[in-house]
Design a protein around this motif. Sequence first.
Motif, PDB file in Angstrom:
ATOM      1  N   ARG A   1      48.649  41.777  38.524  1.00 16.42           N
ATOM      2  CA  ARG A   1      47.378  41.810  37.786  1.00 16.42           C
ATOM      3  C   ARG A   1      47.563  42.483  36.434  1.00 16.42           C
TER       4      ARG A   1
ATOM      5  N   ILE B   1      40.650  35.878  42.026  1.00 15.11           N
ATOM      6  CA  ILE B   1      41.354  36.995  41.373  1.00 15.11           C
ATOM      7  C   ILE B   1      41.284  36.864  39.850  1.00 15.11           C
ATOM      8  N   ARG B   2      41.198  35.636  39.359  1.00 13.56           N
ATOM      9  CA  ARG B   2      41.144  35.423  37.910  1.00 13.56           C
ATOM     10  C   ARG B   2      39.716  35.166  37.426  1.00 13.56           C
TER      11      ARG B   2
ATOM     12  N   ARG C   1      49.180  44.459  42.455  1.00  7.18           N
ATOM     13  CA  ARG C   1      48.717  45.350  41.390  1.00  7.18           C
ATOM     14  C   ARG C   1      49.519  45.141  40.111  1.00  7.18           C
TER      15      ARG C   1
ATOM     16  N   SER D   1      40.572  48.191  36.785  1.00  5.02           N
ATOM     17  CA  SER D   1      41.533  47.168  36.376  1.00  5.02           C
ATOM     18  C   SER D   1      42.896  47.819  36.180  1.00  5.02           C
TER      19      SER D   1
ATOM     20  N   GLY E   1      44.574  39.362  46.958  1.00  4.07           N
ATOM     21  CA  GLY E   1      44.190  39.956  45.677  1.00  4.07           C
ATOM     22  C   GLY E   1      42.722  40.336  45.634  1.00  4.07           C
TER      23      GLY E   1
END
Lengths: 464, 464
Positions: free
Chosen positions: A246, A160-161, A243, B219, A384
């Motif tokens: 993030r 996810i990162r 969401r 994003s 994610g």
Amino acid sequence: MTPNINQPDPFVAALTTVLGDASVVRDASVASAHAGDWSEAARCTPGIVVFPRTPQQVAVTLEICGRFRRRVVVQGGLTGLAGGATPREGEVALSLSKLDTIEEIDTIGGTATVQAGVILEELQRHVEEEGWYFPLDLGARGSCQIGGNAAVNAGGNRVIRFGTMRDMVLGLEVALPDGRLLSMLNRVTKNTTGVDLKHLFIGSEGTLGVITRLVIKLSPQPANACTALCELPSFDAATRLVRDARARLPGLSAFEVMWDDFMVAAREIQTLRPAFDAPAPVYALMETLGTDEAGERQQLEAFLADAFDRGLVADAIVAQSMDDAQRLWAYRETVGELLSHLKPHAAFDVGVPMAAMERFVDSTRKALTQQFPHQRHLFFGHIGDGNLHVLSGPHDSAEDLHRVEDLVYRAVADVGGSISAEHGIGVVKRDFLHHSRSADEIALMQEIKNLLDPAGVLNAGRIL
Amino acid sequence: MTPNINQPDPFVAALTTVLGDASVVRDASVASAHAGDWSEAARCTPGIVVFPRTPQQVAVTLEICGRFRRRVVVQGGLTGLAGGATPREGEVALSLSKLDTIEEIDTIGGTATVQAGVILEELQRHVEEEGWYFPLDLGARGSCQIGGNAAVNAGGNRVIRFGTMRDMVLGLEVALPDGRLLSMLNRVTKNTTGVDLKHLFIGSEGTLGVITRLVIKLSPQPANACTALCELPSFDAATRLVRDARARLPGLSAFEVMWDDFMVAAREIQTLRPAFDAPAPVYALMETLGTDEAGERQQLEAFLADAFDRGLVADAIVAQSMDDAQRLWAYRETVGELLSHLKPHAAFDVGVPMAAMERFVDSTRKALTQQFPHQRHLFFGHIGDGNLHVLSGPHDSAEDLHRVEDLVYRAVADVGGSISAEHGIGVVKRDFLHHSRSADEIALMQEIKNLLDPAGVLNAGRIL
């Protein structure tokens, strides 16, 4: 025909001439000892294992195998879960384990140049000693090799990162089946100079060439991690929470979801105490990586307090120490134990669009429970990234296992998902490839395979 | 042979039958009017321009071109800087501009499914209206098309945080030269099911197929940006600053470096006031994106104060408003003006390893200044990604331009860099491709080209 014992096999002689006696091992049962247990019955000991000591030797080995029309299987750390590295009848095994040198760590540019057989954990450690960080991390870190990580485009907990392995590879060197050593050892982040050929070899599980060296992109070292385990009122809350996380937590590095049945099984097996007083339908394990410990925890706590106010989180525990964090991760990390405990099992690694995830989980669980009421069907994953793991077992017959596979993969196809998110196709999922790839895609993959390996000697029968 | 005016050209008749009269335009000088001005002399008006209205029509157009052995050039927004879309003698132009529908924005999964001809800025706006964010951003945003962005693997200012276009593409649909419409419309983040074929088409500038539809990863929307302009004592300080910023500012979204000669030229042209009292050798423009405005600015200010204490920053201005931020970005955004002002110029977009960057800049500037003392040679770029732009001009003769190109590309090759970081090869850099790709790589590119486009009708003479 059995070769005359006094007359050396010309194939072995050719290999020995180039690689030296010590690098060509015959009747080496050790070579597959650590292979994944996807199907023990199908396991077979390779007649010959070669251990090239240079990239050039890998290329020459492939050329010799092609010349003698001998099939060859590539072996890294033997931790794969799709049976790709397990030797099949008559195959020569090519081990990358002697290509284990970290050649350079560029501390200014943040790159590492490494040979394919370097163990992931070794690389992580060396990189950290130089003040950088290599974010790829998975359970097999102590055995898996970096070349294999690239060959299957490994994922893990921090996608996810930081993305998957594909996002961390700047350059590759690949030995091709015709004996060429293709150098694509790019070191710059941005390089738009024609077809970016390295992507042919990342994720194609060694079917098009053997990765021998890699240039890896490193990340700055985070100083601390902050972890929280949350009870969520519903899966819908999980989709909204991930969401928001993030958007509002730039340091977000993991967002793992576990359904209650997984948590119950995990606690039973590991005799872990329940983390919360009352159960919840869904749990989320979150991690952020940053440099400012107090600020990081404060930000996560404020985020969770706000999520609580909006009804997205029912309860949460924020780790106050490394030990705390390990206790919270312990639930998620029982997977290895669960895999052993539920044998023989069907274990899935599927990608599902977030919008279809809840429907997929509900209907699949219902169908599995109806057909197999006495088995456990556990759901968890890297939500994610839309990556869901399903573990179903124990199943006593191969027929039942196949029914489970068929049920799950059809459901994946119905929602336009992928039948493998991070483990690859290997031999295990080969029959199901059409659920995730169109006939035209499979045809084009085959055309590219024919272009690079016309004799079909390299990792034959994997993927296609 | 001139076709008989009374007897329709069978090639045009075939196109018209499938596409309709209105979608086949003959003698359309308009089609190349907006083409990049890389070489006005080489520009040529295509005899025929087709405007397919569906992906299937694109595929059929390619099949017809192949059948009649007519070369075809693909045209998106005509904003490219490598001459790739400019028609060459006898080429049919295939415009994607009628494929301009945003088909779906998935607000749960954070994906958008769009046709290739959608304008980047349109997509950015629609996505923001739905509460998401599409981070790709470049100067040509008002004209460039998303399909073209994928075809050249566009970069821009925010690569340091969000990656290049390649990192934002989940799935593609591509029309192949043989008339197949290859669907790879994957929607999940992680998909390891064989060769990831979409990467063949991302960055290969339309030479292997024509992108018709894309699934794009979105994003979460950042709520605010925080911008700072810094004076740095040296380029070495810049390399250390960008590393620290990546480690300590998870929201870091831009790190642009400008050398003093660039700043002087930018101020002259735009009559901008000097930002600082005294000049510095190097300037860095930083941006972070986050949600908490006050916290974000505080974090950036604390970071810069610490950098000041350690001697990495000599002075800094942190924007207190959107207007402030625009004033700081204004220096960097004079590039368009500078390009016009220094014509005829040589403009470079190269990737250089960070460890070699200072040496590269110093030696290249010195060599250019020695050989061309009366011209300007300006250095700036997305240094966080190792992407350097060099602008040299005005040069009066084609011979001088070629000498400049040769000098710079040789220097790039010497440090193992890329001759194109984000603009592609097109026709302009074709002769220099060997500086960034090995002979084996170029041979393999050619083999793949032959596999997919054996007749060589699609974007012929681009890249290879």
